[in-house]
Motif scaffolding. Structure first.
Motif, PDB file in Angstrom:
ATOM      1  N   SER A   1      27.743 -45.877  10.345  1.00  0.00           N
ATOM      2  CA  SER A   1      26.754 -44.830   9.750  1.00  0.00           C
ATOM      3  C   SER A   1      26.883 -45.191   8.305  1.00  0.00           C
ATOM      4  O   SER A   1      27.752 -45.782   7.798  1.00  0.00           O
ATOM      5  CB  SER A   1      27.145 -43.337  10.104  1.00  0.00           C
ATOM      6  N   ASN A   2      25.716 -45.002   7.679  1.00  0.00           N
ATOM      7  CA  ASN A   2      25.711 -44.988   6.156  1.00  0.00           C
ATOM      8  C   ASN A   2      24.590 -44.050   5.762  1.00  0.00           C
ATOM      9  O   ASN A   2      23.363 -44.101   6.174  1.00  0.00           O
ATOM     10  CB  ASN A   2      24.944 -46.367   5.720  1.00  0.00           C
ATOM     11  N   ILE A   3      25.119 -43.353   4.766  1.00  0.00           N
ATOM     12  CA  ILE A   3      24.344 -42.089   4.331  1.00  0.00           C
ATOM     13  C   ILE A   3      23.889 -42.154   2.869  1.00  0.00           C
ATOM     14  O   ILE A   3      24.570 -42.637   1.921  1.00  0.00           O
ATOM     15  CB  ILE A   3      24.878 -40.714   4.676  1.00  0.00           C
TER      16      ILE A   3
ATOM     17  N   ALA B   1      17.901 -36.329   5.282  1.00  0.00           N
ATOM     18  CA  ALA B   1      18.973 -35.401   4.703  1.00  0.00           C
ATOM     19  C   ALA B   1      18.658 -33.875   4.648  1.00  0.00           C
ATOM     20  O   ALA B   1      19.666 -33.076   4.850  1.00  0.00           O
ATOM     21  CB  ALA B   1      19.001 -36.075   3.312  1.00  0.00           C
TER      22      ALA B   1
ATOM     23  N   ARG C   1      26.931 -35.667   3.955  1.00  0.00           N
ATOM     24  CA  ARG C   1      25.920 -35.596   2.933  1.00  0.00           C
ATOM     25  C   ARG C   1      26.495 -35.209   1.492  1.00  0.00           C
ATOM     26  O   ARG C   1      27.119 -33.972   1.363  1.00  0.00           O
ATOM     27  CB  ARG C   1      24.844 -34.800   3.416  1.00  0.00           C
TER      28      ARG C   1
ATOM     29  N   CYS D   1      20.171 -40.259   6.855  1.00  0.00           N
ATOM     30  CA  CYS D   1      21.493 -41.001   7.288  1.00  0.00           C
ATOM     31  C   CYS D   1      21.145 -41.953   8.301  1.00  0.00           C
ATOM     32  O   CYS D   1      20.275 -41.712   9.262  1.00  0.00           O
ATOM     33  CB  CYS D   1      22.408 -40.106   7.783  1.00  0.00           C
TER      34      CYS D   1
ATOM     35  N   GLU E   1      17.692 -42.731  12.658  1.00  0.00           N
ATOM     36  CA  GLU E   1      17.906 -42.001  11.283  1.00  0.00           C
ATOM     37  C   GLU E   1      17.593 -40.701  11.317  1.00  0.00           C
ATOM     38  O   GLU E   1      16.930 -40.242  12.027  1.00  0.00           O
ATOM     39  CB  GLU E   1      16.659 -42.470  10.460  1.00  0.00           C
TER      40      GLU E   1
ATOM     41  N   PHE F   1      30.274 -39.117   8.746  1.00  0.00           N
ATOM     42  CA  PHE F   1      29.579 -39.259   7.577  1.00  0.00           C
ATOM     43  C   PHE F   1      29.544 -37.581   6.959  1.00  0.00           C
ATOM     44  O   PHE F   1      29.459 -36.618   7.496  1.00  0.00           O
ATOM     45  CB  PHE F   1      28.039 -39.765   7.877  1.00  0.00           C
TER      46      PHE F   1
END
Length: 205
Positions: A39-41, A92, A131, A46, A89, A129
């Motif tokens: 994962s990449n936020i 947010a 936020r 995200c 995806e 992950f």
């Protein structure tokens, strides 16, 4: 297809029991779960992706679950990718700031596929992950900006008041007792007041 039967010896006699008269292995598949989930936020969304065998990519569908890390999976939210690509995806706005989340994914052969049929795989390993929280400006900066925003319209309002006051006055006297028109006296007032504005703004900064 195939015929699946069960043979056994009961009381010295052999018996055969037909379990599936017509068995098609392509219709009874259980896949391995997706692997290497990551994962990449960012501030806006995200992104979560995972790996499956390349020859299965076009015929699979996925189900993603995500939840707050401290909650149970019974409270998890489900998300289904709109395509067969091994990624999804999350906006947010669907995540709470400064809260850690955990996600997992499973797969099966797409319902639109006629040649194969499968049940859901087991759930994959998880990815974690969070936020980022919205940074807060220091109180001193907020107070300074508020004062500046209030001071600018008040300053222009005062300038307009001085202009119309001089324009409507019947006369303006100089120190020598001579009359002076608003045109001659207003620039001096304007310069003096502008200087005070500049000095005050500099102090607020």
């Amino acid at each position: 297809g195939y015929r699946v039967s069960l043979q056994g010896n009961f009381f010295g006699r052999n018996h055969t029991y037909i379990t599936f008269p017509e068995y098609n292995p392509c219709k009874h598949i259980k896949l391995d779960p997706p692997s290497n989930i990551q994962s990449n936020i960012t501030a806006s969304k995200c992104q979560i992706w995972w790996s499956v065998p390349w020859y299965l990519v076009e015929i699979l569908q996925y189900e993603l679950q995500y939840k707050e890390y401290s909650m149970s999976w019974e409270t998890a939210l489900n998300k289904t990718p709109s395509s067969s690509l091994p990624q999804v995806e999350i906006e947010a706005t669907e995540l709470r700031s400064s809260i850690t989340y955990i996600a997992r994914v499973r797969c099966k052969v797409s319902d639109n596929e006629d040649s194969y049929h499968s049940q859901w795989s087991e759930w994959s390993q998880t990815t974690v992950f969070q936020r980022p929280g919205v940074p807060k400006l220091p109180e001193k900066i907020l107070n300074t900006r508020t004062m500046q925003l209030l001071f600018i319209p008040l300053s222009f309002g005062t300038l307009l008041y001085l202009f119309w006051n001089c324009k409507l006055s019947s006369s303006c006297f100089l120190t020598s007792g001579q009359k002076a028109s608003p045109v001659s006296t207003f620039p001096h007032q304007l310069l003096s007041f502008s200087h005070s504005i500049i000095c005050t703004t500099g102090i607020l900064r």
